[in-house]
Write a protein that holds these residues in place. Sequence first.
Motif, PDB file in Angstrom:
ATOM      1  N   GLN A  49       0.954  -1.280  -0.369  1.00 51.97           N
ATOM      2  CA  GLN A  49      -0.095  -0.254   0.088  1.00 51.97           C
ATOM      3  C   GLN A  49       1.102   1.300   0.254  1.00 51.97           C
ATOM      4  OE1 GLN A  49      -2.779  -0.463   3.723  1.00 51.97           O
ATOM      5  NE2 GLN A  49      -4.019  -1.984   2.551  1.00 51.97           N
ATOM      6  N   TRP A  50       1.820   1.772   1.021  1.00 52.99           N
ATOM      7  CA  TRP A  50       2.430   2.044   0.816  1.00 52.99           C
ATOM      8  C   TRP A  50       3.654   2.070  -0.220  1.00 52.99           C
ATOM      9  CZ3 TRP A  50       2.416   6.598   3.587  1.00 52.99           C
ATOM     10  CH2 TRP A  50       1.744   6.897   4.895  1.00 52.99           C
ATOM     11  N   ILE A  51       4.008   1.945  -0.823  1.00 52.93           N
ATOM     12  CA  ILE A  51       4.597   1.135  -2.366  1.00 52.93           C
ATOM     13  C   ILE A  51       3.710   2.309  -3.777  1.00 52.93           C
ATOM     14  CG2 ILE A  51       5.807  -0.080  -4.001  1.00 52.93           C
ATOM     15  CD1 ILE A  51       7.243  -1.810  -1.794  1.00 52.93           C
ATOM     16  N   VAL A  52       2.553   1.659  -3.155  1.00 54.77           N
ATOM     17  CA  VAL A  52       1.246   2.187  -4.329  1.00 54.77           C
ATOM     18  C   VAL A  52       1.244   3.560  -4.238  1.00 54.77           C
ATOM     19  CG1 VAL A  52      -0.646   1.671  -5.203  1.00 54.77           C
ATOM     20  CG2 VAL A  52       0.539  -0.228  -4.570  1.00 54.77           C
ATOM     21  N   THR A  53       1.274   4.380  -3.046  1.00 53.39           N
ATOM     22  CA  THR A  53       1.270   5.828  -2.634  1.00 53.39           C
ATOM     23  C   THR A  53       2.745   7.077  -2.920  1.00 53.39           C
ATOM     24  OG1 THR A  53      -0.445   4.847  -0.699  1.00 53.39           O
ATOM     25  CG2 THR A  53       0.537   7.051  -0.443  1.00 53.39           C
ATOM     26  N   ALA A  54       3.562   6.063  -3.133  1.00 50.84           N
ATOM     27  CA  ALA A  54       4.877   6.365  -3.445  1.00 50.84           C
ATOM     28  C   ALA A  54       4.990   6.037  -4.121  1.00 50.84           C
ATOM     29  CB  ALA A  54       5.415   5.679  -2.560  1.00 50.84           C
ATOM     30  N   ARG A  55       4.664   5.662  -5.432  1.00 49.50           N
ATOM     31  CA  ARG A  55       3.861   5.210  -6.725  1.00 49.50           C
ATOM     32  C   ARG A  55       3.422   6.852  -7.503  1.00 49.50           C
ATOM     33  NH1 ARG A  55       2.028   0.851  -9.234  1.00 49.50           N
ATOM     34  NH2 ARG A  55       0.066   2.167  -8.382  1.00 49.50           N
TER      35      ARG A  55
END
Length: 168
Positions: A49-55
Amino acid sequence: MNLLNFAENHFLSKLISTGILLLVVFGIRWIIVQDLLSRKKLTKKIRRQWIVTARNGAFFLILTGLVIIWFEQLRMFATTVVVIAVAIVIATKEFLLNIMGFLFRSGAHFFSIGDRIEIDDLKGDVIDQTIMGTIVLEIGPGTKSHQYTGRAIFIPNSKFLSHPVINE
């Protein structure tokens, strides 16, 4: 080419600004993703979730930065597109009105070939209907006259949108 001329080149400075923006945002995103991957306390779902948010955040920052950097060129491009669209609409206005009149006339079934119609002080028998207009054989002036004048009159379909039609 000296440094002053290099900095004055507007397009080149925008390209350099774009490159710096991309490097900074992708660099920050890479650091955030590496930090998230190194945290073993986080579950896989939360890490994803955080990686997708960062992307998505990086995409938003890049998009916003590009709009800010290239605003003047985007405005000129948008103005050009609008001017071309307006020119096309103006150039095809009568054609589009004729098509709309054809659709209206065809959908209403108000008159057909052989009917005697009157529109905008023109009176005659319908002899042909096309996508661009209707052809009538003109009837002479006066309410009691039923004599043909010998003239065939083309009535554009756009008139059916703006003038009342009398079907005798």
